[in-house]
Design an enzyme around this catalytic site. Structure first.
Site, PDB file in Angstrom:
ATOM      1  N   GLU A  89     -10.732  -3.183   0.988  1.00 40.90           N
ATOM      2  CA  GLU A  89     -10.990  -4.072   1.984  1.00 40.90           C
ATOM      3  C   GLU A  89     -12.487  -4.510   2.022  1.00 40.90           C
ATOM      4  O   GLU A  89     -12.486  -6.006   2.349  1.00 40.90           O
ATOM      5  CB  GLU A  89     -10.520  -3.392   3.166  1.00 40.90           C
ATOM      6  CG  GLU A  89      -8.992  -3.895   3.688  1.00 40.90           C
ATOM      7  CD  GLU A  89      -8.209  -2.727   2.972  1.00 40.90           C
ATOM      8  OE1 GLU A  89      -8.636  -1.814   2.076  1.00 40.90           O
ATOM      9  OE2 GLU A  89      -6.969  -2.890   2.994  1.00 40.90           O
ATOM     10  N   HIS A 158      -2.557   4.054  12.382  1.00 42.94           N
ATOM     11  CA  HIS A 158      -2.215   2.516  12.099  1.00 42.94           C
ATOM     12  C   HIS A 158      -1.543   1.940  13.174  1.00 42.94           C
ATOM     13  O   HIS A 158      -0.901   0.975  13.201  1.00 42.94           O
ATOM     14  CB  HIS A 158      -0.732   2.714  11.110  1.00 42.94           C
ATOM     15  CG  HIS A 158      -0.942   3.269   9.816  1.00 42.94           C
ATOM     16  ND1 HIS A 158      -1.560   4.721   9.381  1.00 42.94           N
ATOM     17  CD2 HIS A 158      -1.008   2.420   8.452  1.00 42.94           C
ATOM     18  CE1 HIS A 158      -1.969   4.301   8.041  1.00 42.94           C
ATOM     19  NE2 HIS A 158      -1.517   3.252   7.553  1.00 42.94           N
TER      20      HIS A 158
END
Lengths: 359, 393
Positions: A89, A158
């Site tokens: 990322e 998440h």
């Protein structure tokens, strides 16, 4: 956990069912489009319109998107414009920002905004601040998009909502669509915007169909960033919300309507810059304000709205203190019953409205 | 100094031979000077490369004087910044580049102006070689409206065409540079991006992420590690398990270059640019260099290294002296002309400093401007709810 397409507008206080709102009276050639498809349409149209636009992210190409949002795009546009990245990322966010600095218009997909935490340095220090630091020499035209906030059963790492985190930063625009029309019009605006835009989708909404007007099917249909929308008019209390929680507000409004309480539901659409004017106008009418969000309470979106109401003209119109309905101040649990009780439920909104109205 | 005296003596002796009487150096016309000469340069250490840059390079008089002038300008500019900082006219962070001039100048000599470059915070030298005037650099350091970033960026945030700063977060500039290279590839203009980082940054995870994607996608990116032996106060041996920075790209070919010799740097950069410009993928260069100042102006630079070490490098490997000696001893330039160049530079720096200390600071009206590009003006909250400021693109 997709909402069921059932026709429950009757007085039944039923079950897990979701009430389908009747959006507009029959407009000619309106179609049903899911939020997922609306996003894809927006991407497709903007990729076609401007050569400089390209997508990158994990699984966006061959896999057709972890949530199938980008289905078909790689087949149509190929390797150059739809790029699968390794699971890195901070690296690919930096690369995307660099490409934007050099004149391209990347759209970065995060499989979940929870993963964007690794990239936050680039979003803020390399993207958001650069136009200012360079005294106007270096713009950064980039969109960061992906599912944000709660999703069913994904647990603590998440499920965090980043609206408040990104909403904090000058130099960023932060958008949080609810409906299919929101998603399409706002994403197109975001891609055409010459500045860094954080586009917070939500997995729960991906499969939800909405009626899309004929106007919204045009390739140049844009919704301006920074303008809220009144989804439901009412006189007794203002509910301000964003993303999937707008659905709950609408459902709560329908329940309250049976008791003769008419809620005005404002869909923020944009977190930053926030449309305070819409909120204030509504508060001046209803004299009662409740913000409703899925994110954590401390230093959240609701906190910001309440502070601004205090500081602005709306305050003197309030007949009761403005309050926030938020997610519970805990990491998201896994067990279904616990998870349900971590997010604001319809009954929580109804309860808060009645408390505020003192009924 | 010893070298210079010898050279001067030799020149004078030479003159005496020709005319039978003492000839003053300044009487020599430029027509007597050598227009170009060939120089030997050090062989580079190679990683995953069968061949490296040439060990011989031709330097023209014109190029030599230009490199000299540029390096000397950067040197004097940095020393002026040192002075201004000590007078508290420059504040905050100030990372000086003196000692490393051959890197910036050699790299610029090896690429085209249409190529791209990005580096970290030790950036004043590159800002100059990428086309920004000394005046605009110093005025940015002093935070004035005539600064290249209108006084809003400061030392670490200077930008120009094809030059992306100026980055304060260690290592962040490397993925950014790979991204610029992606744009070069995407737009198919055969341009490259030079992406610089230091020995301190070389251990950053995001650099390896950038290496991976650059190699995978064959991005035209020249990664350059300016190894000046110290990451702030930590020597390379204390920071890195492997100090062979040119090998740290693993699957990316690399070369290790003498960063104190502008000709070596130029030759290596030409080699690297040739390699990656036409689709072979990224390449990595390690420039072995040295900074005379500490990490920044708040670091005297002697708690982690000895003064002797600094003096030794100054005496034996100073990049400006090396170039000057080469040119003089090969009759490519006269001492007079070097002196003239020095005088011109001194004047330019003085004038720039004068501007940088007299130009006004940006007006308060500019406070909230430049948040967004190409946007309608909007209101910005001031320090209290009653203070409403305005932002214009």
């Amino acid at each position: 956990m997709a909402y069921l397409r059932s026709i429950l507008r009757s007085g039944k206080n039923a079950v897990p069912a979701v009430l389908r709102r009747e959006f507009h009276r029959t407009l000619p050639a309106a179609v049903q489009v899911t939020v997922r498809d609306a996003i894809k349409e927006a991407l497709d149209e903007e990729l076609e319109r401007d050569e400089r636009v390209f997508l990158l992210g994990e699984e966006v190409a061959l896999f057709e998107g972890a949530y199938k949002v980008t289905r078909g795009l790689w087949k149509k546009y190929g390797d150059k414009r739809i790029i699968d990245t390794p699971i890195t990322e901070i690296g690919f966010t930096g690369i995307a920002v660099g490409a934007a600095m050099a004149g391209l218009r990347p759209v970065v997909e995060y499989m979940s905004f929870n993963f964007s935490m690794q990239s936050v340095d680039h979003i803020i220090n390399s993207a958001a601040k650069t136009y200012y630091m360079s005294g106007g020499l270096q713009p950064v035209s980039i969109v960061f998009r992906g599912p944000n906030g709660a999703a069913p059963g994904v647990a603590a790492q998440h499920a965090q909502c980043f609206a408040a985190w990104y909403g904090h930063v000058p130099g960023l625009k932060v958008v949080s669509p609810w409906s299919a029309e929101d998603a399409k019009g706002l994403l197109k605006s975001a891609i055409r915007d010459d500045n860094p835009v954080v586009f917070l989708e939500n997995e729960i909404m991906y499969s939800v169909p909405f009626e899309m007007s004929e106007e919204s099917q045009s390739k140049d249909f844009l919704i301006p960033i920074g303008k809220a929308k009144i989804e439901r008019k009412g006189n007794h209390v203002t509910l301000v919300s964003h993303s999937h929680v707008v659905s709950r507000c609408m459902d709560a409004a329908a329940v309250l309507a049976k008791d003769g309480i008419e809620c005005e539901v404002i869909n923020l659409r944009t977190i930053r810059p926030m449309d305070m004017e819409a909120i204030e106008t509504s508060v001046m009418k209803t004299k009662h304000l409740i913000t409703v969000e899925g994110g954590w309470p401390q230093f959240g979106v609701g906190g910001e709205i309440l502070a601004r109401i205090m500081e602005g003209p709306g305050f003197s119109y309030l007949n009761a203190p403005a309050v926030r309905v938020t997610g519970v101040d805990i990491p998201m649990p896994y067990a279904k019953h616990l998870e349900e009780n971590t997010l604001p439920q319809i009954k929580d909104i109804v309860f808060s409205v009645k408390k505020t109205l003192n009924v | 100094m010893q070298n210079m005296l010898t050279v001067v003596a030799n020149t004078l002796k030479g003159g005496a031979k020709i005319n039978g009487s003492r000839v003053v150096v300044s009487a020599r016309s430029f027509a007597d000077l050598t227009p170009q000469a060939s120089f030997d340069i050090k062989r580079c250490d190679l990683h995953r490369l069968d061949e490296g840059p040439s060990v011989q390079t031709v330097l023209t008089r014109e190029d030599g004087l230009r490199y000299y002038r540029t390096m000397q300008t950067v040197r004097r500019m940095e020393l002026k910044a040192d002075q201004l900082y000590k007078q508290k006219i420059i504040r905050g962070f100030c990372h000086l580049y003196d000692g490393q001039e051959a890197c910036a100048v050699g790299i610029e000599a090896g690429i085209n102006p249409t190529d791209h470059l990005i580096t970290a915070y030790r950036v004043h030298g590159y800002t100059y070689t990428r086309g920004v005037s000394v005046k605009e650099i110093l005025a940015e350091l002093t935070g004035r409206k005539g600064g290249i970033a209108k006084g809003k960026g400061g030392s670490m945030h200077m930008y120009a065409k094809n030059f992306y700063g100026g980055n304060g977060i260690v290592g962040a500039q490397v993925p950014l540079g790979a991204g610029v290279a992606l744009a070069c590839q995407y737009q198919a203009k055969n341009e490259v991006c030079v992406t610089l980082y230091g020995d301190g940054a070389a251990n950053q995870g995001q650099i390896f992420e950038a290496f991976n994607m650059a190699a995978l996608w064959k991005l035209p990116c020249i990664f350059i590690c300016e190894n000046n032996k110290y990451g702030m106060g930590t020597s390379v041996e204390r920071a890195s398990a492997s100090t062979d920075y040119y090998k740290r790209g693993d699957y990316i070919p690399g070369l290790r270059v003498d960063g104190m010799d502008v000709l070596s740097v130029r030759e290596a950069t030409r080699f690297a640019a040739d390699y990656c410009r036409y689709g072979k993928g990224p390449i990595l260069m390690e420039l072995q260099t040295y900074r005379y100042h500490g990490h920044s102006m708040s670091d005297p630079g002697v708690s982690y290294r000895t003064r002797d070490e600094i003096q030794e490098v100054r005496g034996k490997s100073d990049p400006i002296t090396m170039l000057k000696d080469r040119m003089i001893s090969n009759n490519m330039a006269s001492l007079e002309e070097i002196k003239d160049i020095d005088a011109e530079i001194r004047k330019e720096i003085e004038e720039a400093a004068q501007f940088a200390t007299s130009d006004p600071e940006p007006p308060l009206e500019d406070l909230c401007n430049h948040i967004f590009f190409n946007d309608t003006p909007f209101e910005v909250r001031g320090t209290s709810p009653w203070v409403k400021l305005k932002s214009i693109s």
